[in-house]
Design a protein around this motif. Structure first.
Motif, PDB file in Angstrom:
ATOM      1  N   GLU A  50     -12.082 -20.989 -36.569  1.00  0.00           N
ATOM      2  CA  GLU A  50     -12.211 -20.946 -38.038  1.00  0.00           C
ATOM      3  C   GLU A  50     -13.695 -21.302 -38.424  1.00  0.00           C
ATOM      4  O   GLU A  50     -14.344 -22.100 -38.036  1.00  0.00           O
ATOM      5  CB  GLU A  50     -11.211 -22.111 -38.758  1.00  0.00           C
ATOM      6  CG  GLU A  50     -11.290 -22.045 -39.987  1.00  0.00           C
ATOM      7  CD  GLU A  50     -10.145 -23.304 -40.655  1.00  0.00           C
ATOM      8  OE1 GLU A  50     -10.287 -23.226 -41.911  1.00  0.00           O
ATOM      9  OE2 GLU A  50      -9.450 -23.778 -40.063  1.00  0.00           O
ATOM     10  N   GLY A  51     -14.003 -20.382 -39.339  1.00  0.00           N
ATOM     11  CA  GLY A  51     -15.657 -20.598 -39.900  1.00  0.00           C
ATOM     12  C   GLY A  51     -16.462 -19.905 -39.214  1.00  0.00           C
ATOM     13  O   GLY A  51     -17.643 -19.649 -39.374  1.00  0.00           O
ATOM     14  N   ALA A  52     -16.117 -19.146 -38.062  1.00  0.00           N
ATOM     15  CA  ALA A  52     -17.101 -18.137 -37.386  1.00  0.00           C
ATOM     16  C   ALA A  52     -17.455 -17.057 -38.113  1.00  0.00           C
ATOM     17  O   ALA A  52     -16.803 -16.653 -38.883  1.00  0.00           O
ATOM     18  CB  ALA A  52     -16.312 -17.780 -35.925  1.00  0.00           C
ATOM     19  N   ASP A  53     -18.781 -16.807 -37.867  1.00  0.00           N
ATOM     20  CA  ASP A  53     -19.295 -15.585 -38.427  1.00  0.00           C
ATOM     21  C   ASP A  53     -18.768 -14.263 -37.745  1.00  0.00           C
ATOM     22  O   ASP A  53     -19.060 -14.081 -36.778  1.00  0.00           O
ATOM     23  CB  ASP A  53     -20.757 -15.581 -38.566  1.00  0.00           C
ATOM     24  CG  ASP A  53     -21.535 -14.502 -39.273  1.00  0.00           C
ATOM     25  OD1 ASP A  53     -20.614 -13.732 -40.095  1.00  0.00           O
ATOM     26  OD2 ASP A  53     -22.584 -14.468 -39.486  1.00  0.00           O
ATOM     27  N   ILE A  54     -17.882 -13.498 -38.242  1.00  0.00           N
ATOM     28  CA  ILE A  54     -17.292 -12.312 -37.817  1.00  0.00           C
ATOM     29  C   ILE A  54     -17.984 -11.147 -38.337  1.00  0.00           C
ATOM     30  O   ILE A  54     -17.609 -10.900 -39.565  1.00  0.00           O
ATOM     31  CB  ILE A  54     -15.984 -12.414 -37.664  1.00  0.00           C
ATOM     32  CG1 ILE A  54     -15.240 -13.648 -37.134  1.00  0.00           C
ATOM     33  CG2 ILE A  54     -15.065 -11.292 -37.049  1.00  0.00           C
ATOM     34  CD1 ILE A  54     -13.628 -13.807 -37.224  1.00  0.00           C
ATOM     35  N   ARG A  55     -18.481 -10.199 -37.694  1.00  0.00           N
ATOM     36  CA  ARG A  55     -19.082  -9.071 -38.217  1.00  0.00           C
ATOM     37  C   ARG A  55     -18.765  -7.830 -37.529  1.00  0.00           C
ATOM     38  O   ARG A  55     -18.738  -7.718 -36.129  1.00  0.00           O
ATOM     39  CB  ARG A  55     -20.469  -9.290 -38.227  1.00  0.00           C
ATOM     40  CG  ARG A  55     -21.149 -10.300 -39.248  1.00  0.00           C
ATOM     41  CD  ARG A  55     -22.706 -10.274 -39.385  1.00  0.00           C
ATOM     42  NE  ARG A  55     -23.233 -11.415 -39.860  1.00  0.00           N
ATOM     43  CZ  ARG A  55     -24.245 -11.638 -40.116  1.00  0.00           C
ATOM     44  NH1 ARG A  55     -25.129 -10.515 -40.359  1.00  0.00           N
ATOM     45  NH2 ARG A  55     -25.097 -12.983 -40.552  1.00  0.00           N
ATOM     46  N   ASP A  56     -18.358  -6.682 -38.132  1.00  0.00           N
ATOM     47  CA  ASP A  56     -18.103  -5.396 -37.551  1.00  0.00           C
ATOM     48  C   ASP A  56     -19.568  -4.509 -37.302  1.00  0.00           C
ATOM     49  O   ASP A  56     -19.964  -4.457 -38.485  1.00  0.00           O
ATOM     50  CB  ASP A  56     -17.210  -4.590 -38.466  1.00  0.00           C
ATOM     51  CG  ASP A  56     -16.699  -3.416 -37.928  1.00  0.00           C
ATOM     52  OD1 ASP A  56     -17.227  -2.998 -36.624  1.00  0.00           O
ATOM     53  OD2 ASP A  56     -16.100  -2.526 -38.804  1.00  0.00           O
ATOM     54  N   GLU A  64     -30.416  -3.199 -36.397  1.00  0.00           N
ATOM     55  CA  GLU A  64     -29.673  -4.277 -37.212  1.00  0.00           C
ATOM     56  C   GLU A  64     -28.748  -5.150 -36.135  1.00  0.00           C
ATOM     57  O   GLU A  64     -28.866  -6.280 -36.527  1.00  0.00           O
ATOM     58  CB  GLU A  64     -28.824  -3.546 -38.126  1.00  0.00           C
ATOM     59  CG  GLU A  64     -28.100  -4.598 -39.179  1.00  0.00           C
ATOM     60  CD  GLU A  64     -27.080  -4.009 -40.201  1.00  0.00           C
ATOM     61  OE1 GLU A  64     -26.487  -4.672 -41.160  1.00  0.00           O
ATOM     62  OE2 GLU A  64     -27.155  -2.643 -40.410  1.00  0.00           O
ATOM     63  N   ILE A  65     -28.143  -4.628 -35.360  1.00  0.00           N
ATOM     64  CA  ILE A  65     -27.407  -5.367 -34.440  1.00  0.00           C
ATOM     65  C   ILE A  65     -28.120  -6.351 -33.558  1.00  0.00           C
ATOM     66  O   ILE A  65     -28.091  -7.444 -33.575  1.00  0.00           O
ATOM     67  CB  ILE A  65     -26.825  -4.335 -33.428  1.00  0.00           C
ATOM     68  CG1 ILE A  65     -25.699  -3.614 -34.005  1.00  0.00           C
ATOM     69  CG2 ILE A  65     -26.094  -4.972 -32.115  1.00  0.00           C
ATOM     70  CD1 ILE A  65     -25.294  -2.545 -32.990  1.00  0.00           C
ATOM     71  N   MET A  66     -29.486  -5.800 -32.951  1.00  0.00           N
ATOM     72  CA  MET A  66     -30.216  -6.781 -32.336  1.00  0.00           C
ATOM     73  C   MET A  66     -30.939  -7.838 -33.384  1.00  0.00           C
ATOM     74  O   MET A  66     -30.970  -8.818 -32.783  1.00  0.00           O
ATOM     75  CB  MET A  66     -31.466  -5.831 -31.754  1.00  0.00           C
ATOM     76  CG  MET A  66     -30.954  -4.843 -30.605  1.00  0.00           C
ATOM     77  SD  MET A  66     -29.847  -5.486 -29.569  1.00  0.00           S
ATOM     78  CE  MET A  66     -30.807  -6.762 -28.802  1.00  0.00           C
ATOM     79  N   ASP A  67     -31.445  -7.298 -34.307  1.00  0.00           N
ATOM     80  CA  ASP A  67     -31.738  -8.396 -35.181  1.00  0.00           C
ATOM     81  C   ASP A  67     -30.779  -9.301 -35.539  1.00  0.00           C
ATOM     82  O   ASP A  67     -31.152 -10.753 -35.465  1.00  0.00           O
ATOM     83  CB  ASP A  67     -32.052  -7.747 -36.555  1.00  0.00           C
ATOM     84  CG  ASP A  67     -32.830  -8.783 -37.756  1.00  0.00           C
ATOM     85  OD1 ASP A  67     -33.779  -9.366 -37.537  1.00  0.00           O
ATOM     86  OD2 ASP A  67     -32.122  -9.096 -38.664  1.00  0.00           O
ATOM     87  N   ILE A  68     -29.385  -9.182 -35.742  1.00  0.00           N
ATOM     88  CA  ILE A  68     -28.678 -10.196 -36.033  1.00  0.00           C
ATOM     89  C   ILE A  68     -28.167 -11.267 -34.800  1.00  0.00           C
ATOM     90  O   ILE A  68     -28.094 -12.399 -34.970  1.00  0.00           O
ATOM     91  CB  ILE A  68     -27.265  -9.531 -36.306  1.00  0.00           C
ATOM     92  CG1 ILE A  68     -27.031  -8.833 -37.903  1.00  0.00           C
ATOM     93  CG2 ILE A  68     -26.007 -10.576 -36.304  1.00  0.00           C
ATOM     94  CD1 ILE A  68     -25.991  -8.156 -38.169  1.00  0.00           C
ATOM     95  N   MET A  69     -28.053 -10.538 -33.521  1.00  0.00           N
ATOM     96  CA  MET A  69     -28.038 -11.329 -32.494  1.00  0.00           C
ATOM     97  C   MET A  69     -29.184 -12.315 -32.150  1.00  0.00           C
ATOM     98  O   MET A  69     -28.955 -13.301 -31.959  1.00  0.00           O
ATOM     99  CB  MET A  69     -27.681 -10.497 -31.078  1.00  0.00           C
ATOM    100  CG  MET A  69     -26.332  -9.690 -31.411  1.00  0.00           C
ATOM    101  SD  MET A  69     -25.897  -9.049 -29.398  1.00  0.00           S
ATOM    102  CE  MET A  69     -27.104  -7.961 -29.326  1.00  0.00           C
ATOM    103  N   GLU A  70     -30.515 -11.889 -32.212  1.00  0.00           N
ATOM    104  CA  GLU A  70     -31.540 -12.455 -32.006  1.00  0.00           C
ATOM    105  C   GLU A  70     -31.838 -13.405 -32.995  1.00  0.00           C
ATOM    106  O   GLU A  70     -32.184 -14.816 -32.799  1.00  0.00           O
ATOM    107  CB  GLU A  70     -32.912 -11.673 -31.982  1.00  0.00           C
ATOM    108  CG  GLU A  70     -32.880 -10.604 -30.842  1.00  0.00           C
ATOM    109  CD  GLU A  70     -33.759  -9.529 -30.908  1.00  0.00           C
ATOM    110  OE1 GLU A  70     -35.121  -9.961 -31.571  1.00  0.00           O
ATOM    111  OE2 GLU A  70     -33.991  -8.548 -29.998  1.00  0.00           O
ATOM    112  N   THR A  71     -31.608 -13.493 -34.413  1.00  0.00           N
ATOM    113  CA  THR A  71     -31.588 -14.348 -35.266  1.00  0.00           C
ATOM    114  C   THR A  71     -30.503 -15.337 -35.029  1.00  0.00           C
ATOM    115  O   THR A  71     -31.120 -16.764 -35.186  1.00  0.00           O
ATOM    116  CB  THR A  71     -31.294 -13.738 -36.618  1.00  0.00           C
ATOM    117  OG1 THR A  71     -32.305 -12.870 -37.028  1.00  0.00           O
ATOM    118  CG2 THR A  71     -31.139 -14.766 -37.841  1.00  0.00           C
TER     119      THR A  71
END
Length: 259
Positions: A50-56, A64-71
């Motif tokens: 609960e509360g996890a950031d879940i993104r498709d 964009e995928i790499m930026d999200i993971m690296e951030t």
């Protein structure tokens, strides 16, 4: 900065209960769950806390995928990058891993059940039968996305008469028939496995001659694997030597004095 690597997780082909225990636990502990929504079932996501950031990631490009993971990694978060099937096979993981290595970010990979093994299980077949085929070739044909290396042709593979599992190729059945029939014969068994592990999964049984018309009638145009080979039919084959009473190996000796 996180002390954990970014976790690539194979979610399996469709059935949520084919997720490995390791994959489940990594998803449950993640702060960010980035999943391929077009192929990963929502049932896998119930393990997220609960509360996890879940993104498709389905609508995202690689940057964009790499930026999200690296951030997220830089912020000290645990990251679960969830792919369908097994990440080692047509998973588009390699380019993500390359960028992580360049950035000095550690990662690991948790394997998943591949669609071709799940399909074989549902069909109740073994893809490697003694004297019939002892090899499985996992391949695809050239399409609109990625070209095939020039030496990896259907003709080269077909010369072995091994069991074929063709991914990402359902739209090219006419070409596949033309190229494989000279090697396997028109009556060679062929099975198309559609949406393996999902509620609407479907298996179409035919031959290399009939399979295209059958698939067209079923209106299947994506998310399918094409299996070709005698192992799919009523092939004659001897029992495996593994369980033969006359076959000796380190765990079974006829003459105990040899131990």
């Amino acid at each position: 900065m996180s002390t954990e690597p970014i976790h690539f997780i194979g979610a399996g082909p469709g059935s949520p209960d084919l997720l490995t225990l390791r994959g489940r636990d990594l998803i449950a502990s993640a702060d960010l769950v980035l999943y391929a929504g077009s192929l990963v079932p929502e049932g896998v996501l119930v393990h997220a806390r609960e509360g996890a950031d879940i993104r498709d990631s389905a609508p995202m490009a690689l940057d964009e995928i790499m930026d999200i993971m690296e951030t997220a990694f830089s912020a000290g978060q645990r990251v679960a990058r969830v792919h369908s099937g097994d990440p080692s096979l047509y998973g588009a993981v390699a380019e993500q891993a390359r960028r992580l290595r360049t950035a000095g970010i550690p990662y690991d990979i948790t394997p998943g059940v591949s669609a071709y093994t799940a399909a074989a299980a549902t069909l109740g077949v073994e893809l490697t039968l003694p004297t019939v085929s002892q090899s499985i070739i996992l391949t695809r044909v050239a399409g609109q996305a990625t070209d095939m290396p020039e030496h990896e042709t259907l003709e080269n593979f077909a010369e072995t008469r091994s069991t074929l599992a063709l991914h990402l190729s359902i739209r090219y059945l006419r070409d596949i028939q033309r190229r494989l029939i000279p090697y396997y014969g028109g009556d060679c068994p062929c099975v198309v496995a559609y949406r393996v592990g999902w509620p609407d999964e479907q298996f179409i049984h035919g031959t290399l001659t009939t399979i295209r018309d059958q698939v067209r009638a079923a209106k299947i145009t994506r998310t399918a694997i094409i299996f070709v080979g005698p192992v799919l039919g009523e092939a004659e084959f001897p029992d495996s030597a593994l369980y033969d009473a006359d076959y000796e190996h380190i765990l079974r000796h006829r003459n105990l004095s040899k131990i």
